[in-house]
Design a protein around this motif. Sequence first.
Motif, PDB file in Angstrom:
ATOM      1  N   THR A  15       0.817  -1.214   0.000  1.00 32.65           N
ATOM      2  CA  THR A  15       0.000   0.000   0.000  1.00 32.65           C
ATOM      3  C   THR A  15       0.845   1.256   0.000  1.00 32.65           C
ATOM      4  N   ILE A  16       1.836   1.326   0.892  1.00 34.30           N
ATOM      5  CA  ILE A  16       2.585   2.555   1.083  1.00 34.30           C
ATOM      6  C   ILE A  16       3.636   2.771   0.006  1.00 34.30           C
ATOM      7  N   LEU A  17       4.338   1.725  -0.363  1.00 40.17           N
ATOM      8  CA  LEU A  17       5.475   1.903  -1.243  1.00 40.17           C
ATOM      9  C   LEU A  17       5.122   1.822  -2.709  1.00 40.17           C
ATOM     10  N   ALA A  18       3.956   1.289  -3.067  1.00 37.34           N
ATOM     11  CA  ALA A  18       3.646   1.111  -4.484  1.00 37.34           C
ATOM     12  C   ALA A  18       2.426   1.862  -4.946  1.00 37.34           C
ATOM     13  N   GLU A  19       1.620   2.384  -4.027  1.00 37.42           N
ATOM     14  CA  GLU A  19       0.358   3.006  -4.422  1.00 37.42           C
ATOM     15  C   GLU A  19       0.578   4.416  -4.945  1.00 37.42           C
ATOM     16  N   ALA A  20       0.065   4.694  -6.139  1.00 37.35           N
ATOM     17  CA  ALA A  20       0.139   6.037  -6.717  1.00 37.35           C
ATOM     18  C   ALA A  20      -1.079   6.834  -6.307  1.00 37.35           C
ATOM     19  N   GLN A  21      -0.857   8.103  -6.013  1.00 41.87           N
ATOM     20  CA  GLN A  21      -1.948   8.945  -5.548  1.00 41.87           C
ATOM     21  C   GLN A  21      -2.141  10.136  -6.485  1.00 41.87           C
ATOM     22  N   ASN A  22      -3.258  10.824  -6.319  1.00 47.85           N
ATOM     23  CA  ASN A  22      -3.503  12.035  -7.094  1.00 47.85           C
ATOM     24  C   ASN A  22      -2.535  13.126  -6.668  1.00 47.85           C
ATOM     25  N   ASP A  23      -2.324  14.087  -7.562  1.00 47.08           N
ATOM     26  CA  ASP A  23      -1.439  15.178  -7.214  1.00 47.08           C
ATOM     27  C   ASP A  23      -2.177  16.181  -6.318  1.00 47.08           C
ATOM     28  N   TYR A  24      -1.536  17.328  -6.075  1.00 45.85           N
ATOM     29  CA  TYR A  24      -2.083  18.294  -5.126  1.00 45.85           C
ATOM     30  C   TYR A  24      -2.680  19.508  -5.825  1.00 45.85           C
ATOM     31  N   SER A 134       1.562   8.247   5.468  1.00 47.07           N
ATOM     32  CA  SER A 134       2.154   6.927   5.233  1.00 47.07           C
ATOM     33  C   SER A 134       2.754   6.364   6.515  1.00 47.07           C
ATOM     34  N   LEU A 135       3.406   7.239   7.275  1.00 55.45           N
ATOM     35  CA  LEU A 135       4.025   6.798   8.521  1.00 55.45           C
ATOM     36  C   LEU A 135       2.966   6.337   9.521  1.00 55.45           C
ATOM     37  N   ILE A 136       1.880   7.083   9.622  1.00 57.63           N
ATOM     38  CA  ILE A 136       0.799   6.710  10.539  1.00 57.63           C
ATOM     39  C   ILE A 136       0.150   5.404  10.103  1.00 57.63           C
ATOM     40  N   GLN A 137      -0.005   5.226   8.795  1.00 57.34           N
ATOM     41  CA  GLN A 137      -0.558   3.961   8.308  1.00 57.34           C
ATOM     42  C   GLN A 137       0.357   2.794   8.668  1.00 57.34           C
ATOM     43  N   LEU A 138       1.652   3.014   8.538  1.00 56.64           N
ATOM     44  CA  LEU A 138       2.618   1.976   8.934  1.00 56.64           C
ATOM     45  C   LEU A 138       2.481   1.652  10.415  1.00 56.64           C
ATOM     46  N   TYR A 139       2.403   2.689  11.253  1.00 56.84           N
ATOM     47  CA  TYR A 139       2.282   2.464  12.692  1.00 56.84           C
ATOM     48  C   TYR A 139       0.960   1.781  13.034  1.00 56.84           C
ATOM     49  N   ASN A 140      -0.113   2.139  12.329  1.00 54.07           N
ATOM     50  CA  ASN A 140      -1.399   1.469  12.580  1.00 54.07           C
ATOM     51  C   ASN A 140      -1.307  -0.028  12.322  1.00 54.07           C
ATOM     52  N   GLN A 141      -0.642  -0.372  11.222  1.00 57.59           N
ATOM     53  CA  GLN A 141      -0.505  -1.794  10.896  1.00 57.59           C
ATOM     54  C   GLN A 141       0.405  -2.515  11.887  1.00 57.59           C
ATOM     55  N   ARG A 142       1.468  -1.835  12.312  1.00 56.57           N
ATOM     56  CA  ARG A 142       2.359  -2.443  13.303  1.00 56.57           C
ATOM     57  C   ARG A 142       1.667  -2.535  14.662  1.00 56.57           C
ATOM     58  N   LEU A 143       0.816  -1.547  14.985  1.00 56.97           N
ATOM     59  CA  LEU A 143       0.080  -1.604  16.250  1.00 56.97           C
ATOM     60  C   LEU A 143      -0.863  -2.804  16.276  1.00 56.97           C
ATOM     61  N   ASP A 144      -1.544  -3.060  15.164  1.00 56.83           N
ATOM     62  CA  ASP A 144      -2.425  -4.227  15.106  1.00 56.83           C
ATOM     63  C   ASP A 144      -1.643  -5.508  15.368  1.00 56.83           C
ATOM     64  N   ALA A 145      -0.466  -5.592  14.742  1.00 54.30           N
ATOM     65  CA  ALA A 145       0.361  -6.783  14.946  1.00 54.30           C
ATOM     66  C   ALA A 145       0.856  -6.873  16.386  1.00 54.30           C
ATOM     67  N   VAL A 209      -1.534   8.840   0.390  1.00 52.43           N
ATOM     68  CA  VAL A 209      -0.569   7.906   0.979  1.00 52.43           C
ATOM     69  C   VAL A 209       0.327   7.445  -0.161  1.00 52.43           C
ATOM     70  N   GLY A 210       1.579   7.862  -0.158  1.00 49.92           N
ATOM     71  CA  GLY A 210       2.466   7.567  -1.279  1.00 49.92           C
ATOM     72  C   GLY A 210       2.430   8.695  -2.298  1.00 49.92           C
ATOM     73  N   TYR A 211       3.322   8.606  -3.267  1.00 46.33           N
ATOM     74  CA  TYR A 211       3.499   9.679  -4.238  1.00 46.33           C
ATOM     75  C   TYR A 211       3.410   9.146  -5.661  1.00 46.33           C
ATOM     76  N   GLU A 212       2.996  10.039  -6.554  1.00 45.95           N
ATOM     77  CA  GLU A 212       3.015   9.685  -7.964  1.00 45.95           C
ATOM     78  C   GLU A 212       4.453   9.608  -8.468  1.00 45.95           C
ATOM     79  N   LYS A 213       4.668   8.737  -9.422  1.00 46.16           N
ATOM     80  CA  LYS A 213       5.995   8.616 -10.023  1.00 46.16           C
ATOM     81  C   LYS A 213       6.228   9.816 -10.926  1.00 46.16           C
TER      82      LYS A 213
END
Length: 393
Positions: A15-24, A134-145, A209-213
């Motif tokens: 999700t975090i490292l591969a997902e492309a998002q809309n620009d700003y 992205s960082l908060i999403q990572l922490y949420n997933q690690r918190l669940d684990a 969450v994540g950036y466009e290439k």
Amino acid sequence: MRKTVVIYILCMIGTILAEAQNDYSSVLKNIETNNIELQTLRAELQAQQIENNAANNLENLSVEGSYSWGNKPQMGPKKTLSVAQPFDFPTVYAMRGKLMKMTNSNLELHYSAERLNILLEAKKLCVEITYYNSLIQLYNQRLDAAKTIADNYSKKMEAGKANILEVNKAELNLATLQSEHDKAVAERQNLLVTLAAMNGGKAIAINNVGYEKVSLPTDFETWYKEVENKNPVLLHAQGLVDVNKQQLKLTKNQWLPQLHVGYVNETVVDESFQGVAVGLSLPLWNNSSKVKQSKAQLLTSETMLNGTRNECYNTYKTLYNQSLTLQQNADKLAATLSRCNSEALLQKALDAGEISLLEYLLEIEFYQQAAINTLAAQRDAQMALAELFAMDL
């Protein structure tokens, strides 16, 4: 422990490292509309342009009158009235009008440069907020684990299969993750408050969450020539040179005399005289110094233009190289993290009792830090890219 936690990390990577998002673009559009500083700059620009336009108007009409009496009663009073309008030669008005238009255009370029600075600052805030998302999403997933591990070890201790030390380690790991998560949430909130201030006090949601290439130009020199032609800082510096050249031409033409045309009326007792008055104002004394001043201003602006050109080129060359390096590093980190993930093996080893909980937590912390470093590298690359492509804002 029968339930595995590796699924959380795998989801995080996908999700975090591969997902492309809309620009700003929509966010920046709102800020351009609502930003108080931009509104103020625009109002100042319009006021300055109105003032410049007034500089080419005719001078004020001059009206004079007098009432005089003679030293003998039979002479009667003398009354005079004169109306005069001064004006320059038509060539001077034409040159001044051209100068006015050039000056107004250059003011627009100055506003454009200030606009880019504000929008670039806003975009960098968006990039930073996306990093914390992205960082908060990572922490949420690690918190669940971590919660799953803490619950399982509590159950194990009740069943006599784990001791209090292991439970404490699991609980401490959970508390540490929660603290890091809360810190990231607070940092993101501060950034959102700053972004809202730039939007005239109106809150903006950034859910990316994540950036466009972003693809870098293959040939810097060719790309930079295009940027140079639309860079408002460079165009403003060039415009200032053009304005000063026009000012020098105008100053030289102000050697021409100023004309005065008017109406005169004079009345003495029963006699009245009226007619046209014509005069000249010759700039014999002060125009020489004005020409010298205009030449000095032109030389100064030409020197500033050369300096600005060199500075812009070096800045963009540095940004290009920096963006290339940071983007390559971020891509390498993301690819390595995805390829070298051993968390499934760690989970199996923990479940089989081949490693202790402490060893497992240390190894998981290692992978978590690698994921955080990857997010930070992607953020840094996007910051450099935002500056590099600021002309597109």
